[in-house]
Design an enzyme around this catalytic site. Structure first.
Site, PDB file in Angstrom:
ATOM      1  CG  ASN A   1      61.064  -5.004  29.468  1.00  0.00           C
ATOM      2  OD1 ASN A   1      61.683  -6.064  29.323  1.00  0.00           O
ATOM      3  ND2 ASN A   1      59.791  -4.972  29.768  1.00  0.00           N
TER       4      ASN A   1
ATOM      5  CG  HIS B   1      69.001  -5.264  31.532  1.00  0.00           C
ATOM      6  ND1 HIS B   1      68.394  -6.335  30.912  1.00  0.00           N
ATOM      7  CD2 HIS B   1      69.658  -5.785  32.597  1.00  0.00           C
ATOM      8  CE1 HIS B   1      68.682  -7.454  31.582  1.00  0.00           C
ATOM      9  NE2 HIS B   1      69.439  -7.132  32.607  1.00  0.00           N
TER      10      HIS B   1
ATOM     11  CB  CYS C   1      80.698  11.171  22.943  1.00  0.00           C
ATOM     12  SG  CYS C   1      82.247  10.892  22.051  1.00  0.00           S
TER      13      CYS C   1
ATOM     14  CB  CYS D   1      80.543  12.670  19.475  1.00  0.00           C
ATOM     15  SG  CYS D   1      80.786  14.137  20.477  1.00  0.00           S
TER      16      CYS D   1
ATOM     17  CB  THR E   1      60.809 -11.800  33.644  1.00  0.00           C
ATOM     18  OG1 THR E   1      62.164 -12.265  33.567  1.00  0.00           O
ATOM     19  CG2 THR E   1      60.409 -11.684  35.109  1.00  0.00           C
TER      20      THR E   1
ATOM     21  N   PRO F   1      52.440 -16.423  30.932  1.00  0.00           N
ATOM     22  CG  PRO F   1      51.805 -15.739  28.788  1.00  0.00           C
ATOM     23  CD  PRO F   1      52.724 -15.381  29.923  1.00  0.00           C
TER      24      PRO F   1
ATOM     25  CB  ALA G   1      51.866  -8.707  31.208  1.00  0.00           C
TER      26      ALA G   1
END
Length: 254
Positions: A107, A126, A134, A156, A197, A223, A240
């Site tokens: 996440n 990730h 920039c 920027c 996951t 689930p 969860a």
């Protein structure tokens, strides 16, 4: 107590080195959809007629930064509008009471840190949505929130396009995060639990298989059943944010 819940609680009570792997299902209970993509929002094609994998890709950020940022900003707004849930808090509590407990998350919402998980035992594979930097000069900029009220793509002071330190489609996973994961896998884990996951990426499958091969305990909390369910000792088919607080209570019951 459910038999699967009891098995997981007992295994985590005895374990010293623990790896909790989290995915979009954990943040779903914060109101974030369990979508495809970098944190998600879309299934199939976007309103621009492109697959989300193309719109939210590294090449698109270079080619058409405004288009890529259209979808990045929607993900950002969704993450900012929500907050960590009881599942994130329970994981942070487990880490507080088990100094050998690590979190590996897919996440990008930053909710583990916000809930109190220590950054030194958190691997955000990730990346995250902030702070921006920039693409031209490399200078850091403000957090994403500051830019969402301004024209996109954010720029920027040098004129270059800003981006978050997040992994887009067609981009490599960050070497620093992979290196930390490799180092910890070499030390071994007594228990590995995949939460929210169903993805069978190598960085999820390898820790589970390593733990099983070394006689450790493995579990999935989700689930729905998936390929991962066949790789673990126990599959707990519960959401969860319901399962994790119960688990932590059972682990540390006097």
């Amino acid at each position: 107590m459910d038999g699967a819940m009891q098995q997981i609680a007992e295994a985590l009570r005895q374990a010293e080195r623990i790896l909790i792997i989290t995915g979009a299902g954990l943040s779903a209970d914060s109101g974030l959809p369990t979508y495809r993509g970098v944190g998600g929002l879309y299934n199939g094609h976007t309103e621009d007629g492109l697959p989300i994998e193309a719109a939210l890709s590294g090449p698109m950020l270079q080619l058409d930064p405004a288009l890529c940022w259209k979808y990045l900003s929607e993900i950002g707004r969704a993450c900012i509008a929500a907050k960590p849930n009881a599942g994130h808090a329970a994981i942070a509590e487990l880490q507080r009471r088990k100094p050998g407990c690590w979190v590996l998350t897919q996440n990008v919402d930053g909710y583990h840190l916000a809930a109190g998980s220590p950054s030194q035992r958190l691997i955000e594979i990730h990346g995250t949505l902030g702070p921006l930097f920039c693409m031209t000069c490399g200078e850091p900029s403000e957090e994403l929130t500051e830019h969402l009220t301004r024209p996109l793509p954010p720029r920027c002071t040098c004129g270059g396009v800003l981006r978050p330190p997040v992994v887009l489609f067609e981009e490599m996973l960050p070497e620093s995060a992979l290196g930390r994961l490799r180092d910890e896998l070499e030390k071994g884990f007594d228990a590995v639990v995949a939460v929210g996951t169903s993805a069978s990426f190598a960085y999820i499958v390898e820790p589970l298989l390593r733990a099983r091969h070394s006689g450790g305990f493995t579990a999935q909390i989700d689930p729905s059943a998936s390929e991962l369910s066949l790789m673990v000792d126990v599959h707990l088919a519960v959401g969860a944010s319901d399962a994790l607080p119960q688990l932590v209570r059972h682990i540390f019951v006097d």
